[in-house]
Structure formats: C-alpha cells, structure tokens
Design an enzyme around this catalytic site. Structure first.
Site, short mmCIF file in Angstrom:
data_model
loop_
_atom_site.label_atom_id
_atom_site.label_comp_id
_atom_site.label_asym_id
_atom_site.label_seq_id
_atom_site.Cartn_x
_atom_site.Cartn_y
_atom_site.Cartn_z
N PRO A 161 0.71 -1.25 -0.08
CA PRO A 161 0.07 -0.10 0.07
C PRO A 161 0.82 1.26 0.18
O PRO A 161 0.56 2.23 -0.79
CB PRO A 161 -0.75 0.04 1.23
CG PRO A 161 -0.92 -1.57 1.54
CD PRO A 161 0.60 -2.08 1.04
N TYR A 162 1.98 1.44 0.71
CA TYR A 162 2.78 2.41 0.83
C TYR A 162 3.56 2.67 -0.61
O TYR A 162 3.34 3.71 -0.90
CB TYR A 162 3.85 2.39 1.86
CG TYR A 162 4.61 3.36 2.22
CD1 TYR A 162 4.46 4.47 2.85
CD2 TYR A 162 5.95 3.55 1.60
CE1 TYR A 162 5.19 5.45 2.91
CE2 TYR A 162 6.92 4.43 1.67
CZ TYR A 162 6.65 5.52 2.47
OH TYR A 162 7.48 6.72 2.41
N ILE A 163 3.97 1.63 -0.98
CA ILE A 163 4.73 1.76 -2.18
C ILE A 163 3.81 2.32 -3.41
O ILE A 163 4.13 3.09 -4.09
CB ILE A 163 5.29 0.45 -2.64
CG1 ILE A 163 6.39 -0.18 -1.44
CG2 ILE A 163 6.06 0.38 -3.86
CD1 ILE A 163 7.56 0.89 -1.42
#
Length: 290
Positions: A161-163
C-alpha cells in the site's frame, strides 16, 4: 552546505507543511525556520505541532499551528482560506503527511488500505486543489513540493500500500508539473517531487499491520525497517539538502542523491529490460556509503 542561496529564495516567505509534527516534515519546518520563513505547522497531532511551534518561536521564529486532517478536502480548503486571510500568500506548500502499512497485500485490512491512500495520495491532491489556485492568483513565485519516496521508484514486498501510494504521488507530481506549464504558470509556480531515502521518523512505529493472516511477516518487515531507521539521515540535514536542490531548480529532490539515484537507475533498468521484479535480501542503509 551553504544555505545562503536558499535563504535568499525562501527567506521571508510563508511555508505550509502538512505532517509537520515529526520526521522529515518537522525537519523541513525547522530548516525553513532557519532560512527565515514563517512556518504553518499542519498535523492531526496537536501536541506535536504545538511543541514544535513553541520551539521555533523560542528561537525567534514565527510559526502557527493548524490541526487538520488531510483526508478532508473541505478542511484543506478552509485551511487555505485562513492562511491567505490571516497570514499571507504561500511561498512554499509541502504536501508531506504520510503513513505506512506492513503485511501481505491480501492480509491488509480494507480500512488500512483506505487510510494509506486517503492520506498519502488524496491528501496531496486535496492540498494542491486547496492552495494552488491561490498561489497562482497571488502572482508571486511559489513552490509546491509533494513527498514521494525512494519507494516511489521501487517494488518492495510487505509494504505494497505504501509503495503504491508513493508511485502515485510521483506520477501526480510529474503530471502536475506539466499541467502548470501547459496552463502558462511554469515561470511562476515550481512543482517539485521530493524523494527521501532513509530519514529518521516514527512512521514505522506508527504503521498499520494485519489483524488476520500472517502477522509475523508484517512485524518482521517492521523490524527490518526499524533497523534501517537506526542508521538513517537526520531530518534537518535531509531538509537542508532538499532546499538547496529546490533552489537550484531540480525537479527530483533527493535527500541522499547517490543512494536514491541508484534506486532510480535500477528502476529504469527494470523497465527497459522488462525483467520481472526480483526478491533481494534487504540491505542495511549505510549513510557513510551514500
């Protein structure tokens, strides 16, 4: 590093920084203060930004606290109205607020996915939408910095999700730069993408995990990131590098130029050779090598 040029460019102006309560956001605020800027500290953590404001004011600066959730577009519009009516035109907008998430993608709670996207991606959009028209109307030179990451040019397991969000912010910023130029404002508004490498922050401690599924994998990734944090760059030092590159006119602002550029080159190689992503053993960030 000599900050004289950056002080001439940014000193005396107003900087609005979201996620200013900790990490690189706080580092950018502290260095903006050192350059002589009035700093508007925006965060959901009122205690953190109040403490930072008191620190900057005690050091002879001017700083304001704004408690605001970047997920709320109306709140960002209201913030922009207050800043322009009560403080003045914004010279620097930093869309920095961000959160992390660990774990296999299929184990990620829907609420956690939405939280990452709403803060990391939509928060940047809301900030641009609220402030950029006013920056254009003001008719004075201004800068917009959107915080991507070294993760914005990488593929990393257990942090999808962050990437994804940081790839999105980089694409958003590249498109925004083109749109500002297309609309005829390129000489007035400088849009730049910030790609931090390893910079000390509490983002890993505060990151979401998983409720069901392989929580051990999620926590092992958190531990690996905390190991990287132990050798990470000081946020104020990172901010100084970013301000100097911004003043120079760079588009990609890299906290550790050699380190982040290497990741960018790796990404370019993957895309041009069409080699599938490869699992690699995580390597500890060594600031002495970058």
């Amino acid at each position: 590093m000599d900050s004289a040029d950056a002080r001439r460019t940014f000193g005396g102006g107003i900087a609005v920084i979201t996620g200013a309560g900790a990490g690189i956001g706080a580092g950018l605020a502290r260095h903006a203060h050192r350059l002589g800027m009035t700093v508007v500290l925006v965060d959901v953590d009122e205690r953190a930004v109040t403490k930072l404001r008191d620190e900057l004011v005690a050091d002879g600066g001017t700083a304001h606290v704004e408690v605001c959730d970047v997920r709320d577009p109306d709140a960002l519009v209201a913030l922009a109205e207050r800043v322009y009516s009560d403080i003045g035109p914004v010279r620097l907008l930093v869309n920095n607020a961000g959160v992390e998430q660990f774990g296999y993608l299929w184990d990620t709670p829907v609420a956690n996915w939405n939280r990452v996207m709403d803060i990391n991606v939509s928060g940047v959009f809301h900030g641009v939408r609220a402030f950029l028209p006013k920056m254009i109307t003001a008719g004075t030179p201004a800068w917009v910095w959107n915080l991507s990451s070294i993760g914005g040019v990488a593929a990393v397991p257990l942090q999808a999700p962050y990437i994804v969000s940081k790839h999105a912010v980089l694409a958003l910023t590249e498109c925004l730069r083109l749109e500002v130029e297309l609309a005829g404002h390129g000489d007035l508004i400088r849009v730049q993408a910030v790609l931090p490498g390893a910079v000390k922050s509490n983002i890993f401690e505060a990151a979401g995990g998983v409720e069901d599924g392989d929580d051990r994998a999620a926590e092992s990734q958190r531990e690996a990131m905390l190991d990287i944090k132990a050798a990470a760059m000081d946020p104020v030092e990172a901010a100084e590098v970013v301000f100097e590159q911004a003043d120079r006119g760079d588009f990609y602002l890299l906290t550790q130029p050699d380190y982040v550029s290497s990741a960018m080159a790796d990404r370019a190689t993957v895309l041009t050779t069409r080699v599938p992503p490869q699992l690699r053993t995580a390597q500890r960030f060594d600031p002495d090598k970058h």
